[in-house]
Design a protein around this motif. Structure first.
Motif, short mmCIF file in Angstrom:
data_model
loop_
_atom_site.label_atom_id
_atom_site.label_comp_id
_atom_site.label_asym_id
_atom_site.label_seq_id
_atom_site.Cartn_x
_atom_site.Cartn_y
_atom_site.Cartn_z
N VAL A 272 42.43 41.42 38.72
CA VAL A 272 42.23 42.74 40.01
C VAL A 272 41.72 42.21 40.75
O VAL A 272 40.23 42.72 40.98
CB VAL A 272 41.81 43.73 38.68
CG1 VAL A 272 42.02 44.99 39.23
CG2 VAL A 272 42.94 43.99 37.66
N VAL A 273 42.24 41.53 41.53
CA VAL A 273 40.99 41.28 43.43
C VAL A 273 41.98 41.19 43.87
O VAL A 273 43.80 41.08 44.37
CB VAL A 273 40.99 38.90 42.69
CG1 VAL A 273 40.36 38.87 44.11
CG2 VAL A 273 39.88 39.24 41.89
N PRO A 274 41.71 42.06 45.56
CA PRO A 274 42.32 42.09 46.36
C PRO A 274 43.54 40.73 46.87
O PRO A 274 43.00 39.20 46.96
CB PRO A 274 41.96 43.06 47.28
CG PRO A 274 40.30 43.01 47.01
CD PRO A 274 40.60 42.10 45.70
N PRO A 275 45.02 40.34 47.23
CA PRO A 275 45.50 39.77 47.59
C PRO A 275 45.37 38.49 48.86
O PRO A 275 44.97 37.14 48.58
CB PRO A 275 46.75 40.65 48.31
CG PRO A 275 46.72 41.55 47.77
CD PRO A 275 45.49 41.99 47.61
N SER A 276 44.19 39.26 50.11
CA SER A 276 43.52 38.64 50.49
C SER A 276 42.20 36.93 50.48
O SER A 276 41.80 36.57 50.73
CB SER A 276 43.46 39.09 51.96
OG SER A 276 42.17 40.07 52.04
N ASP A 277 42.31 37.91 48.79
CA ASP A 277 40.43 37.23 48.24
C ASP A 277 41.54 36.23 47.38
O ASP A 277 40.17 35.32 47.00
CB ASP A 277 40.28 38.65 47.90
CG ASP A 277 38.71 38.77 48.67
OD1 ASP A 277 39.19 38.75 50.36
OD2 ASP A 277 38.19 39.73 49.16
#
Ligand SMILES: Nc1ncnc2c1ncn2[C@@H]1O[C@H](COP(=O)(O)OP(=O)(O)OP(=O)(O)O)[C@@H](O)[C@H]1O
Ligand SMILES: Nc1ncnc2c1ncn2[C@@H]1O[C@H](COP(=O)(O)OP(=O)(O)O)[C@@H](O)[C@H]1O
Ligand code: SF4
Ligand code: SF4
Ligand SMILES: [Mg+2]
Ligand SMILES: [Mg+2]
Lengths: 350, 353
Positions: A272-277
């Motif tokens: 569960v991590v923002p795509p850009s990270d």
């Protein structure tokens, strides 16, 4: 936050054998097959120790043998071979009477919060039952039941309710209180939060952590969700097809998996991590878990292992102490810092 | 399979709602009568899906996700349940409570469920079922249908498709059955695939394979996907945009990037903070107090108010969807004043609690 990691060269003190509450050695549990001649090799040579006061996590996909280990520890199933020692004493050699006492010291909580409770009994009666069965229902012990109910976050209004009047999370709290009534030293939690919604799961996980300290418990925590097992466990063991692939301190095993299966499992876990990270590489395993009635020869993981070599299909890898309190079963991993692929993230061995 | 690297080539933050949607659900309500009172497990739910989009619908058990997906296909047939609302698909409008909706199913929209065993017929081979699904859509001979079916099995990553064609559902593993279900669902070349908890019964390495297959089908065929799940991890893995539902209502609609990095609704923030993650070991997790209310038992104003740590007097009023600061929408009157915490990529920074 994770603690600072010991460097790869740090000297870890030898394991204090007296510090173990439970020792499993070369455990095999083969279930007789219903049809056909081949037994189900549910657990096929597992050795691990649970230290006093620790939470040991067993992780693996369904059918890998986790619950069977839990059952063997509780002596709900007879081992085909191997030994289980509790407090230095072999539980297989215990008399009926000793076993009855032992059962008090071990308690198990399962996944389904509903089936473990008698629908016709009020909560307080369900909690008192183990004391009555054991002939221990003293006034002091009954007082303790009330204390436990509040410890698992249920106020006295729950005493006279029936299971159907409780939510899943509340029922699981009752099951946990019930497991603690006889003052156990070892708690086996088999998928105990798997059926709960994430917000309720968080609450129950927090509660386990607090109760473990308060009651001085050692815990075998069985689960299939890596993030959940890792959250609660001091050390973890990774199972595949009846065998341990890797074992060690949780943070180290997850930060730097040494076994290819651990690495694959770790990378398959949705993040569960923002795509850009995102930076992670996913190792996609091909195929599926083979049947435990016909486990593959050599390393049981070899048909799916991206790094498999010829030796992997012919020779069973040794269960090896690789240093830093870590154990691995892979031909190519011989020490914590000497293994060929630091991340196992890039293509096969040269 | 094409993409071995996760999260690459995906547009980052974007405004949430698509410009010309493929599908629009407007005011979906599912109601029944209980003790002489109308109860609505799904209430006035609206959202849209863009062409080629991968939309995730997330919420805890009982929040109304499955009723929503069933209603979108006219599949709510439990006695006593009444469905109303409108659905616009590719420019045409349908009444969600009418029979007409059924024409969309198996033509423009297909659905797959958590347990493929119940959706497959145990007495026919998987090949037969797939072949007939293909022949319902295309007028081809049985021989040609078989050829196409074997091709389709190969297309969803089933090894040795010629042999599998002749097997019965029980002879296949859970992952394999889900692949067959996907093959059947896409046989009609739908514009939208609705997947309700398609990986919940599967192991994590098999789940990763199925999510990868769905991503590949979305990319190669341009088929939009609506993934319904209680698991934010699964949604985060596949989707571009998230609709978060609570007690039968949409509470937030945002791009995946913003939903995770900067949630606007306290419920979504709570879900994110409650998730254990690598690096959370030894810390207390945030636990949203209480549990999901049974239908009809939620507070009258903001349905989340009884569990919300930011609740104030204004929250006793019914809430409407408002534009959020992150380009989506949010059902929270206080969203502008709240500074909610999301998650970021640094594994050592767990969400503050
Ligand atoms: N036939 C029915 N009659 C009455 N209530 C129903 C019916 N079907 C579903 N419900 C209720 O409606 C609510 C929403 O159900 P739904 O199945 O859509 O939940 P969900 O979000 O899909 O949950 P899960 O994650 O558990 O699948 C629940 O409280 C459920 O008990
Ligand atoms: N009573 C039983 N009889 C026969 N096979 C069993 C029995 N219990 C479990 N098994 C089989 O043993 C293997 C390991 O099961 P289990 O220990 O339950 O795995 P896990 O808990 O990791 O999912 C599986 O293949 C399972 O089907
Ligand atoms: S022993 Fe061989 S097959 Fe097994 S994990 Fe190691 S490299 Fe892979
Ligand atoms: S409206 Fe009020 S109670 Fe509802 S989510 Fe917003 S702050 Fe919380
Ligand atoms: Mg199990
Ligand atoms: Mg559902």
């Amino acid at each position: 936050m994770t603690e600072p990691k010991p460097s790869a060269t740090s000297v870890v003190p030898a394991v204090d054998r007296s510090g173990e509450i439970l020792a499993i050695d070369g455990l095999k549990v083969h279930y007789k097959a219903r049809q056909g001649k081949h037994p189900v090799r549910a657990v096929d040579g597992v050795s691990l120790q649970i230290r006093r006061g620790e939470t040991f996590g067993l992780i693996g996909e369904s059918g890998s043998g986790k619950s069977t280990i839990g059952r063997a520890v509780m002596r709900l199933v007879e081992p085909t071979s191997g030994r289980v020692h509790f407090d230095g004493k072999p539980i297989s050699a215990m008399s009926r009477r000793q076993l009855k006492q032992l059962r008090r010291r071990f308690q198990i909580v399962f996944q389904d919060p509903t089936s473990a409770l008698d629908p016709r009994k009020t909560i307080i009666n369900s909690l008192r039952e183990p004391l009555e069965v054991q002939g221990l229902a003293t006034p002091a012990a009954l007082d303790r039941v009330d204390l436990l109910l509040s410890r698992v976050g249920l106020n006295t209004s729950f005493r006279d309710r029936y299971p159907h009047e409780l939510s899943g999370g509340q029922k699981q709290r009752v099951n946990i209180a019930r497991a603690l009534v006889l003052d156990p030293v070892l708690l086996v939690l088999d998928e105990a939060v798997s059926a709960l919604d994430v917000s309720v799961q968080a609450e129950v996980l927090n509660m386990f952590a607090a109760l473990k300290v308060e009651f001085g418990l050692s815990v075998l925590f069985i689960g299939h969700d890596l993030a959940v097992v890792a959250h609660i466990s001091d050390r973890i063991g990774v199972m595949y097809l009846g065998k341990l692939m890797e074992l060690g301190p949780t943070d180290e095993v997850l930060d730097q998996p040494l076994h290819p299966y651990t690495a694959a499992l770790r990378s398959a876990e949705p993040e569960v991590v923002p795509p850009s990270d995102r930076v992670r590489h996913r190792i996609l395993l091909t195929g599926e878990i083979p049947s435990p009635t016909h486990p593959p020869s050599g390393c049981v993981f070899h048909p799916r292992c991206p790094y498999a070599q010829e030796v992997c299909s012919t020779t069973v890898p040794e269960w090896r102490d690789v240093g830093d309190d870590r154990w691995v079963a892979c031909h190519f991993v011989t020490s914590v810092d000497g293994h060929p692929h630091p991340t196992w993230g890039s293509p096969a061995l040269g | 399979m094409s993409s071995a690297i996760d999260g690459v080539g995906r547009s980052a933050a974007s405004s949430a709602a698509p410009k010309t949607p493929l599908l629009r659900v407007e005011g979906l309500t599912v109601a029944f009568r209980k003790d002489g009172r109308e109860v609505r497990p799904v209430e006035n739910l609206s959202f849209q899906i863009g062409h080629h989009e991968r939309l995730g619908m997330v919420g805890e058990s009982g929040s109304g996700k499955s009723l929503t997906s069933l209603a979108m296909l006219g599949l709510v047939d439990a006695p006593g349940l009444h469905v109303s609302g409108a659905l616009e698909f590719d420019g045409r409008t349908y009444d969600l409570g009418s029979e007409a909706l059924r024409r969309l199913r198996g033509d423009e929209i297909s659905i797959i469920f958590q347990e493929p065993m119940t959706a497959l017929d145990p007495v026919f081979t998987v090949g037969h079922q797939l072949r007939e699904a293909i022949r319902r859509h295309r007028s081809v001979s049985r021989g040609e249908g078989k050829r196409l079916a074997i091709e389709a099995l190969a297309g969803v990553g089933i090894p040795d498709p010629g042999r599998r064609y002749a097997e019965y559902p029980h002879q296949l593993s859970g992952g394999m059955r889900q692949r067959v279900m996907i093959a059947i669902a896409i046989a009609c070349e739908p514009k939208l695939l609705l997947a309700d908890e398609p990986t919940t019964a599967l192991d994590v390495t098999t789940q990763a394979q199925i999510l990868d297959l769905l991503r590949e089908l979305n990319e190669s065929r341009g088929m939009a996907i609506m993934l319904v799940s209680h698991d934010l991890g699964v949604i985060a893995d596949l989707c571009d945009r998230v609709v978060c539902v609570y007690a039968g209502e949409v509470v937030e609609d945002a791009s995946l990037e913003m939903a995770l990095r900067a949630p606007s609704h306290p419920y979504l923030e709570g879900l994110l903070k409650a998730m254990p993650r690598v690096g959370s070991r030894g810390t207390q997790l945030y636990a949203i107090p209480g549990s999901v209310p049974a239908p009809g038992a939620a507070p009258r104003g903001c349905h989340f108010a009884s569990r919300c740590s930011y609740a104030e007097d204004v929250c006793a009023e019914p809430q409407v969807l408002l534009p959020s600061r992150t380009g989506g929408s949010v059902r929270c009157v206080r969203h502008g004043e709240l500074d909610l915490v999301g998650v970021s990529g640094d594994p050592h920074r767990s969400p503050a609690s």
